[in-house]
Scaffold this motif. Structure first.
Motif, mmCIF file in Angstrom:
data_model
loop_
_atom_site.group_PDB
_atom_site.id
_atom_site.type_symbol
_atom_site.label_atom_id
_atom_site.label_comp_id
_atom_site.label_asym_id
_atom_site.label_seq_id
_atom_site.Cartn_x
_atom_site.Cartn_y
_atom_site.Cartn_z
ATOM 1 N N UNK A 95 10.739 -7.464 -8.855
ATOM 2 C CA UNK A 95 11.094 -6.462 -7.835
ATOM 3 C C UNK A 95 10.996 -5.049 -8.389
ATOM 4 N N UNK A 96 10.373 -4.188 -7.617
ATOM 5 C CA UNK A 96 10.401 -2.753 -7.936
ATOM 6 C C UNK A 96 11.327 -2.084 -6.940
ATOM 7 N N UNK A 97 12.369 -1.456 -7.466
ATOM 8 C CA UNK A 97 13.314 -0.739 -6.619
ATOM 9 C C UNK A 97 12.850 0.716 -6.541
ATOM 10 N N UNK A 98 12.225 1.068 -5.409
ATOM 11 C CA UNK A 98 11.642 2.406 -5.271
ATOM 12 C C UNK A 98 12.571 3.341 -4.490
ATOM 13 N N UNK A 99 13.849 3.348 -4.860
ATOM 14 C CA UNK A 99 14.801 4.178 -4.110
ATOM 15 C C UNK A 99 14.606 5.659 -4.417
ATOM 16 N N UNK A 100 14.751 6.473 -3.372
ATOM 17 C CA UNK A 100 14.675 7.935 -3.510
ATOM 18 C C UNK A 100 16.031 8.499 -3.094
ATOM 19 N N UNK A 101 16.707 9.210 -3.997
ATOM 20 C CA UNK A 101 18.072 9.688 -3.739
ATOM 21 C C UNK A 101 18.130 10.694 -2.588
#
Ligand code: BGC
Length: 396
Positions: free
Chosen positions: A37-43
């Motif tokens: 899994x790649x967690x591509x979260x943007x704050x």
């Protein structure tokens, strides 16, 4: 084909949000341990920063496999109408979700009989959160409901004692709009709120002007550093006891839970004034990108999002309620028991701030109007700008 990779895009980066995302990932890993899994979260709360990044990726043809999306008008008009996401109706049929998920939530994610995402949780946006020991110390007691007058009386008392009454973290203006929308729902009541969104009551009507006035009056009690803080930093002020109240959606619960604060002991909650019977709803869920690099993994992810155990694990960390009606509620902490009950009994109205109610073009112009209003405090001008923003929504 091996289902070995999955990129998940979101704006879940606060303490509670990332713990909740991890609960989803853990649930997924139980079934698909070898998927990387790649967690591509943007704050950035409310997706302020993430949404433009996502749009650029979609327009550029490099979509993540799946992403956190709020359902309703803006969701359809940003993703389904331009053809960026797959129709996932077949999953609803094979998983039987039409029978197990809340009909109100299904309505928000279905267009022309087709489903475009799976909703893992539903947030109630209209809560007031408070530090219980701090209020007790200052002789303020909150019952089952809180009126505007009671709030202002408490705020005056706190102010006289040198305590900051209201924590606001509006470095993203959406957080300020969150409070305002809660206030106008409270001033109008459910029926008039429906009229407002139907275009039968104006944004520059006397009732709405009353709401704007009340909003300004509330802001008189906010922390001086509000515009430097994010929504979760405002919640933190309440957790720490440097502010008494904050007015924010139930994703705040995730921050209290993450900090180890105890429901009803360290912190309390009540509906935003005037909104006891209203559930201003924002749902969180996931679609599949049309040209997802890993479509099979994305489908697996969506199936897991519909699992009642995973929904429950998410709910405990996030503060939202499960969208499935058959989750085991027996071990829920006090706040979630309260909100699951509200979910069952309240009337739903989609939030405008997160686009359930209106397209994103309205958000942009209403946020701009609010940014001006909090500085110039000109109620008439703001009322007219809000009405102009509403009038500019393309009629379909
Ligand atoms: C989302 C929540 C999120 C909140 C603050 C809302 O739009 O639905 O999941 O926690 O924004 O970032």
């Amino acid at each position: 084909m091996a289902a070995d990779k999955l990129e998940i895009f979101s704006w879940w980066t606060s303490g509670g949000e990332s713990a909740a995302l991890q609960a989803l990932i853990d649930g997924f890993k139980e079934h698909y341990p070898s998927t990387e899994i790649t967690n591509a979260a943007v704050a950035g709360g409310g997706g302020t920063n993430a949404l433009p990044v996502l749009q650029a990726r979609l327009a550029g043809g490099t979509p993540p496999d799946t992403w956190q999306g709020n359902s309703g008008t803006a969701f359809f008009n940003s993703y389904a109408d331009p053809g960026y996401i797959d129709d996932v109706t077949d999953l609803y049929k094979s998983e039987g979700w039409e029978k197990t998920m809340s009909p109100g939530v299904l309505d928000l994610v279905r267009k022309n009989g087709k489903y475009y995402a799976v909703m893992v949780g539903a947030h109630r946006c209209n809560e007031v959160w408070f530090n219980k020991p701090l209020l007790a110390k200052n002789g303020v007691e909150i019952g089952d409901s809180l009126s505007f007058d009671q709030f202002f009386a408490a705020a005056e008392k706190l102010k006289a004692a040198g305590v900051n009454a209201l924590a606001v973290g509006d470095n993203g203006i959406w957080a300020n709009m969150r409070m305002l929308e809660n206030t106008f729902n409270g001033v109008l009541g459910y029926d008039q709120t429906v009229q407002l969104w139907d275009g039968k009551l104006a944004f520059n009507s006397p009732q709405m002007k009353e709401a704007y006035k009340t909003h300004l009056r509330m802001l008189d009690y906010q922390n001086p550093d509000h515009s430097a803080l994010s929504w979760d930093q405002a919640v933190k002020k309440v957790i720490e006891g440097s502010s008494a109240f904050t007015m924010m959606g139930d994703w705040s619960y995730g921050e209290f839970a993450k900090a180890g604060a105890k429901d009803g002991v360290d912190f309390g909650w009540v509906s935003h004034p005037g909104t006891e019977d209203i559930f201003i709803i924002v749902t969180d869920g996931f679609p599949i990108a049309k040209d997802a690099p890993n479509p099979e993994s994305a489908r697996n992810w969506l199936k897991v999002m519909g699992d009642p155990k995973v929904q429950l694990a998410f709910s405990l960390k996030k503060g939202s309620v499960a969208t499935r009606l058959d989750v085991d509620k027996s071990t829920l902490p006090a706040y979630l028991q309260w909100s699951f009950e509200k979910f069952a009994k309240n009337k739903f109205t989609g939030s405008s701030v997160n686009g359930e109610q209106v397209p994103s073009s309205f958000n942009q112009s209403s946020f701009d109007a609010l940014t001006t209003f909090v500085v110039d405090k000109n109620i008439d001008a703001f009322a007219d700008n809000m009405q102009a923003a509403f009038d500019a929504i393309p009629k379909t």
